[in-house]
Write a protein that holds these residues in place. Sequence first.
Motif, PDB file in Angstrom:
ATOM      1  N   ASP A 176      -9.697   0.682 -12.460  1.00  0.00           N
ATOM      2  CA  ASP A 176      -9.382   1.935 -13.135  1.00  0.00           C
ATOM      3  C   ASP A 176      -7.915   2.295 -12.893  1.00  0.00           C
ATOM      4  O   ASP A 176      -7.396   2.140 -11.782  1.00  0.00           O
ATOM      5  CB  ASP A 176     -10.290   3.055 -12.616  1.00  0.00           C
ATOM      6  N   TYR A 177      -7.268   2.815 -13.936  1.00  0.00           N
ATOM      7  CA  TYR A 177      -5.837   3.102 -13.818  1.00  0.00           C
ATOM      8  C   TYR A 177      -5.558   4.240 -12.851  1.00  0.00           C
ATOM      9  O   TYR A 177      -4.488   4.306 -12.234  1.00  0.00           O
ATOM     10  CB  TYR A 177      -5.258   3.416 -15.193  1.00  0.00           C
ATOM     11  N   SER A 178      -6.501   5.178 -12.715  1.00  0.00           N
ATOM     12  CA  SER A 178      -6.253   6.340 -11.861  1.00  0.00           C
ATOM     13  C   SER A 178      -6.510   6.067 -10.387  1.00  0.00           C
ATOM     14  O   SER A 178      -5.993   6.787  -9.525  1.00  0.00           O
ATOM     15  CB  SER A 178      -7.126   7.514 -12.326  1.00  0.00           C
ATOM     16  N   THR A 179      -7.297   5.071 -10.073  1.00  0.00           N
ATOM     17  CA  THR A 179      -7.631   4.791  -8.671  1.00  0.00           C
ATOM     18  C   THR A 179      -7.267   3.374  -8.246  1.00  0.00           C
ATOM     19  O   THR A 179      -7.459   3.028  -7.077  1.00  0.00           O
ATOM     20  CB  THR A 179      -9.150   4.988  -8.455  1.00  0.00           C
ATOM     21  N   GLY A 180      -6.752   2.566  -9.160  1.00  0.00           N
ATOM     22  CA  GLY A 180      -6.469   1.171  -8.814  1.00  0.00           C
ATOM     23  C   GLY A 180      -5.430   1.035  -7.710  1.00  0.00           C
ATOM     24  O   GLY A 180      -5.576   0.199  -6.801  1.00  0.00           O
ATOM     25  N   LYS A 181      -4.393   1.848  -7.759  1.00  0.00           N
ATOM     26  CA  LYS A 181      -3.332   1.745  -6.750  1.00  0.00           C
ATOM     27  C   LYS A 181      -3.853   2.086  -5.367  1.00  0.00           C
ATOM     28  O   LYS A 181      -3.587   1.374  -4.388  1.00  0.00           O
ATOM     29  CB  LYS A 181      -2.190   2.675  -7.138  1.00  0.00           C
ATOM     30  N   ASP A 182      -4.583   3.180  -5.230  1.00  0.00           N
ATOM     31  CA  ASP A 182      -5.124   3.571  -3.931  1.00  0.00           C
ATOM     32  C   ASP A 182      -6.174   2.574  -3.450  1.00  0.00           C
ATOM     33  O   ASP A 182      -6.279   2.305  -2.239  1.00  0.00           O
ATOM     34  CB  ASP A 182      -5.744   4.964  -4.022  1.00  0.00           C
ATOM     35  N   ALA A 183      -6.979   2.037  -4.369  1.00  0.00           N
ATOM     36  CA  ALA A 183      -7.995   1.071  -3.969  1.00  0.00           C
ATOM     37  C   ALA A 183      -7.357  -0.199  -3.423  1.00  0.00           C
ATOM     38  O   ALA A 183      -7.794  -0.760  -2.406  1.00  0.00           O
ATOM     39  CB  ALA A 183      -8.898   0.754  -5.149  1.00  0.00           C
ATOM     40  N   LYS A 184      -6.292  -0.650  -4.078  1.00  0.00           N
ATOM     41  CA  LYS A 184      -5.610  -1.853  -3.591  1.00  0.00           C
ATOM     42  C   LYS A 184      -4.923  -1.597  -2.260  1.00  0.00           C
ATOM     43  O   LYS A 184      -4.909  -2.467  -1.375  1.00  0.00           O
ATOM     44  CB  LYS A 184      -4.597  -2.313  -4.629  1.00  0.00           C
ATOM     45  N   ALA A 185      -4.363  -0.394  -2.083  1.00  0.00           N
ATOM     46  CA  ALA A 185      -3.736  -0.057  -0.799  1.00  0.00           C
ATOM     47  C   ALA A 185      -4.782  -0.004   0.310  1.00  0.00           C
ATOM     48  O   ALA A 185      -4.526  -0.435   1.446  1.00  0.00           O
ATOM     49  CB  ALA A 185      -3.008   1.277  -0.911  1.00  0.00           C
ATOM     50  N   ALA A 186      -5.970   0.520  -0.007  1.00  0.00           N
ATOM     51  CA  ALA A 186      -7.037   0.554   0.994  1.00  0.00           C
ATOM     52  C   ALA A 186      -7.466  -0.848   1.384  1.00  0.00           C
ATOM     53  O   ALA A 186      -7.689  -1.150   2.566  1.00  0.00           O
ATOM     54  CB  ALA A 186      -8.229   1.345   0.451  1.00  0.00           C
ATOM     55  N   ALA A 187      -7.575  -1.726   0.395  1.00  0.00           N
ATOM     56  CA  ALA A 187      -7.942  -3.113   0.704  1.00  0.00           C
ATOM     57  C   ALA A 187      -6.860  -3.795   1.536  1.00  0.00           C
ATOM     58  O   ALA A 187      -7.154  -4.550   2.479  1.00  0.00           O
ATOM     59  CB  ALA A 187      -8.185  -3.870  -0.594  1.00  0.00           C
ATOM     60  N   LYS A 188      -5.597  -3.538   1.202  1.00  0.00           N
ATOM     61  CA  LYS A 188      -4.495  -4.151   1.953  1.00  0.00           C
ATOM     62  C   LYS A 188      -4.492  -3.672   3.411  1.00  0.00           C
ATOM     63  O   LYS A 188      -4.368  -4.477   4.340  1.00  0.00           O
ATOM     64  CB  LYS A 188      -3.182  -3.805   1.274  1.00  0.00           C
ATOM     65  N   ASN A 189      -4.616  -2.372   3.619  1.00  0.00           N
ATOM     66  CA  ASN A 189      -4.613  -1.840   4.980  1.00  0.00           C
ATOM     67  C   ASN A 189      -5.857  -2.275   5.750  1.00  0.00           C
ATOM     68  O   ASN A 189      -5.798  -2.505   6.962  1.00  0.00           O
ATOM     69  CB  ASN A 189      -4.529  -0.315   4.948  1.00  0.00           C
ATOM     70  N   GLY A 190      -6.973  -2.394   5.041  1.00  0.00           N
ATOM     71  CA  GLY A 190      -8.169  -2.900   5.707  1.00  0.00           C
ATOM     72  C   GLY A 190      -7.990  -4.331   6.173  1.00  0.00           C
ATOM     73  O   GLY A 190      -8.435  -4.707   7.270  1.00  0.00           O
ATOM     74  N   GLY A 191      -7.344  -5.145   5.337  1.00  0.00           N
ATOM     75  CA  GLY A 191      -7.076  -6.519   5.754  1.00  0.00           C
ATOM     76  C   GLY A 191      -6.134  -6.581   6.935  1.00  0.00           C
ATOM     77  O   GLY A 191      -6.311  -7.411   7.847  1.00  0.00           O
TER      78      GLY A 191
END
Length: 308
Positions: free
Chosen positions: A29-44
């Motif tokens: 989703d365009y509205s949450t894609g950036k935050d979702a990817k940042a969450a995945a990156k920080n989780g990794g």
Amino acid sequence: MAIKYEGKSPNKLWYGWQRTKALVQSFGDYSTGKDAKAAAKNGGMTLGSAVSYGLANSYLLPFIPLPGIGIIASVAASIAVWHFGMNTYRKIKTVNNSNFVYNYVRQKEYAWEAKKARKPLLQRIKLGLKAKADKIPLPLVKAAKWLGIAAAVTGAALATGGALNALGVPAISGSATTATILGGIAKAGALIGLTATAAVGTAIGLAVAAIPVGVAVMVVARNTAIRRNPNRPSFKPKPPAPPTNDDKTPISKGVVFSADKGSSFTFNDNAAPSAQDTPAAEAPGMSEARKAAAAARAARKKGGSRFN
């Protein structure tokens, strides 16, 4: 506020699963894609920091002859895990509170409510069959009714004949017609690789199965025809029409009251008026004195004194 259906709503486990699916789909989703990817990156990064410290502490640090190297590595790993872990938590919380997740869960709630409000499976199957039957041309529906009757009658006749033949009833088992029928069944079975006994058994089984199938087809076709053509000609006698004000049926036939107003009919229009409707005639030969006394009594009653 959770949606409710007849006082019930999904449980917390259901909501947790729906939010998890929404978080997974939030990457696209365009509205949450950036935050979702940042969450995945920080989780990794959080997981990587913890794993790296564990491997280094087991296989690398024991071979480094520096004092306090283990404490330094432990503190650095803790800071990295805490930093990246907090960033992961914040980003996941941001996505979880987004309109995308809210709308996704709300749609699933509506689907849950619609599923609970659906009719039972048997009723849905019945309604589906009825809808399909309504699309069939009416002449075919009428033909299906008679075909169902014919199938049920034929199946009953063949099944009864097969049972009587198996019991050895002389009138059936010794009949030339029975021998001809059994011979034909045996020949038909031989064409598909069945023995005579198997072919006869299969034929009797099909005849028995044709009875309920034929009855079901007949009932469904008949009900469909009646529903689609309620004004069709019928052999049943028509019910008597309700009485009206113009009905001249004698009272002995049961017509006593009007259908519209509920008022009773006039039994005899030529009957003499009742005594209540006729004014009382003056008694002949009443003297003037008696008239005066009657008038005085009436005046005393009117004035309220009945004993004067």
